[in-house]
Design a protein around this motif. Sequence first.
Motif, PDB file in Angstrom:
ATOM      1  N   HIS A 170       0.771  -1.430   0.293  1.00  0.00           N
ATOM      2  CA  HIS A 170       0.260  -0.148   0.219  1.00  0.00           C
ATOM      3  C   HIS A 170       0.906   1.262  -0.167  1.00  0.00           C
ATOM      4  O   HIS A 170       0.519   2.054  -0.690  1.00  0.00           O
ATOM      5  CB  HIS A 170      -0.888  -0.112   1.178  1.00  0.00           C
ATOM      6  N   MET A 171       2.303   1.040   0.400  1.00  0.00           N
ATOM      7  CA  MET A 171       2.288   2.045   0.996  1.00  0.00           C
ATOM      8  C   MET A 171       3.417   2.681  -0.286  1.00  0.00           C
ATOM      9  O   MET A 171       3.619   4.097  -1.133  1.00  0.00           O
ATOM     10  CB  MET A 171       3.863   2.394   2.166  1.00  0.00           C
ATOM     11  N   ALA A 172       3.827   1.704  -0.948  1.00  0.00           N
ATOM     12  CA  ALA A 172       4.253   1.651  -2.789  1.00  0.00           C
ATOM     13  C   ALA A 172       3.190   2.423  -3.581  1.00  0.00           C
ATOM     14  O   ALA A 172       3.463   3.117  -4.534  1.00  0.00           O
ATOM     15  CB  ALA A 172       5.257   0.401  -3.269  1.00  0.00           C
ATOM     16  N   LYS A 173       1.657   1.764  -3.604  1.00  0.00           N
ATOM     17  CA  LYS A 173       1.030   1.840  -3.924  1.00  0.00           C
ATOM     18  C   LYS A 173       0.797   3.849  -3.769  1.00  0.00           C
ATOM     19  O   LYS A 173       0.559   4.536  -4.642  1.00  0.00           O
ATOM     20  CB  LYS A 173      -0.365   1.232  -3.765  1.00  0.00           C
ATOM     21  N   MET A 174       1.655   4.024  -2.880  1.00  0.00           N
ATOM     22  CA  MET A 174       0.783   5.529  -2.090  1.00  0.00           C
ATOM     23  C   MET A 174       1.806   6.258  -3.128  1.00  0.00           C
ATOM     24  O   MET A 174       0.872   7.160  -3.096  1.00  0.00           O
ATOM     25  CB  MET A 174       0.042   5.704  -0.856  1.00  0.00           C
ATOM     26  N   LYS A 175       2.425   5.848  -2.662  1.00  0.00           N
ATOM     27  CA  LYS A 175       4.113   6.475  -3.352  1.00  0.00           C
ATOM     28  C   LYS A 175       3.965   7.020  -4.871  1.00  0.00           C
ATOM     29  O   LYS A 175       4.085   8.064  -4.883  1.00  0.00           O
ATOM     30  CB  LYS A 175       5.730   6.273  -2.807  1.00  0.00           C
ATOM     31  N   SER A 176       3.574   5.438  -5.493  1.00  0.00           N
ATOM     32  CA  SER A 176       3.463   5.822  -6.690  1.00  0.00           C
ATOM     33  C   SER A 176       2.219   7.013  -7.153  1.00  0.00           C
ATOM     34  O   SER A 176       2.932   7.769  -8.384  1.00  0.00           O
ATOM     35  CB  SER A 176       2.851   4.648  -7.423  1.00  0.00           C
ATOM     36  N   PHE A 177       1.411   7.185  -6.709  1.00  0.00           N
ATOM     37  CA  PHE A 177      -0.152   7.392  -6.771  1.00  0.00           C
ATOM     38  C   PHE A 177       0.169   9.158  -6.675  1.00  0.00           C
ATOM     39  O   PHE A 177      -0.042  10.121  -7.604  1.00  0.00           O
ATOM     40  CB  PHE A 177      -0.834   7.535  -6.048  1.00  0.00           C
ATOM     41  N   TRP A 178       0.856   9.749  -5.196  1.00  0.00           N
ATOM     42  CA  TRP A 178       1.469  11.400  -5.001  1.00  0.00           C
ATOM     43  C   TRP A 178       1.857  11.578  -6.051  1.00  0.00           C
ATOM     44  O   TRP A 178       1.925  12.727  -6.544  1.00  0.00           O
ATOM     45  CB  TRP A 178       1.924  11.258  -4.180  1.00  0.00           C
ATOM     46  N   SER A 179       2.926  10.211  -6.603  1.00  0.00           N
ATOM     47  CA  SER A 179       4.463  10.416  -7.200  1.00  0.00           C
ATOM     48  C   SER A 179       3.655  11.359  -8.766  1.00  0.00           C
ATOM     49  O   SER A 179       4.059  12.393  -9.486  1.00  0.00           O
ATOM     50  CB  SER A 179       5.444   9.404  -7.841  1.00  0.00           C
ATOM     51  N   ALA A 180       2.461  10.107  -9.286  1.00  0.00           N
ATOM     52  CA  ALA A 180       2.153  10.163 -10.474  1.00  0.00           C
ATOM     53  C   ALA A 180       1.316  11.212 -10.655  1.00  0.00           C
ATOM     54  O   ALA A 180       0.740  12.704 -11.715  1.00  0.00           O
ATOM     55  CB  ALA A 180       1.009   8.618 -10.966  1.00  0.00           C
TER      56      ALA A 180
END
Length: 155
Positions: free
Chosen positions: A65-75
Amino acid sequence: MDNEIQGRPAHVAAIRERAEAEMREMGVDAAFIDRLVETFYGRVLTHPDLGPVFDARLSGRWPEHMAKMKSFWSAVAFRSGAYGGKPVQAHTGVQNLTPDLFPKWLSLFAATLDDIAPTPEAKAWFMATAERIAKSLTLSLFYNPALDDPARKLA
């Protein structure tokens, strides 16, 4: 039509470059995104109302989840197109998720930004974005257009 197809990659690249420059001017980089996500979700876990809902859904899957949220906010911040998730579907059916949790989520997000945002402009940008996301999710998950039916209001 060929010109449109050939021009699309350049257009996308220009959007990405503008977003990167805008974020740079606000002091936002990948390290800030990581820190934002780590700090915020660390606080979510200890929040008396949010923590149990998130932990029940993500137990054993927090690193993903943390990796996904980092990817989300970066995108979102850098317009990279790197995030391919489906936020509405991911939140559908989450046990004990109620509309009144979204203001609490936003308040915790704002407090996190107060503590770590590199500039007032970064805080304002991330907060406005989070508010749009919360509104969109709330409407998608909980809005019932039938309740706004004028015929029902007259009864």
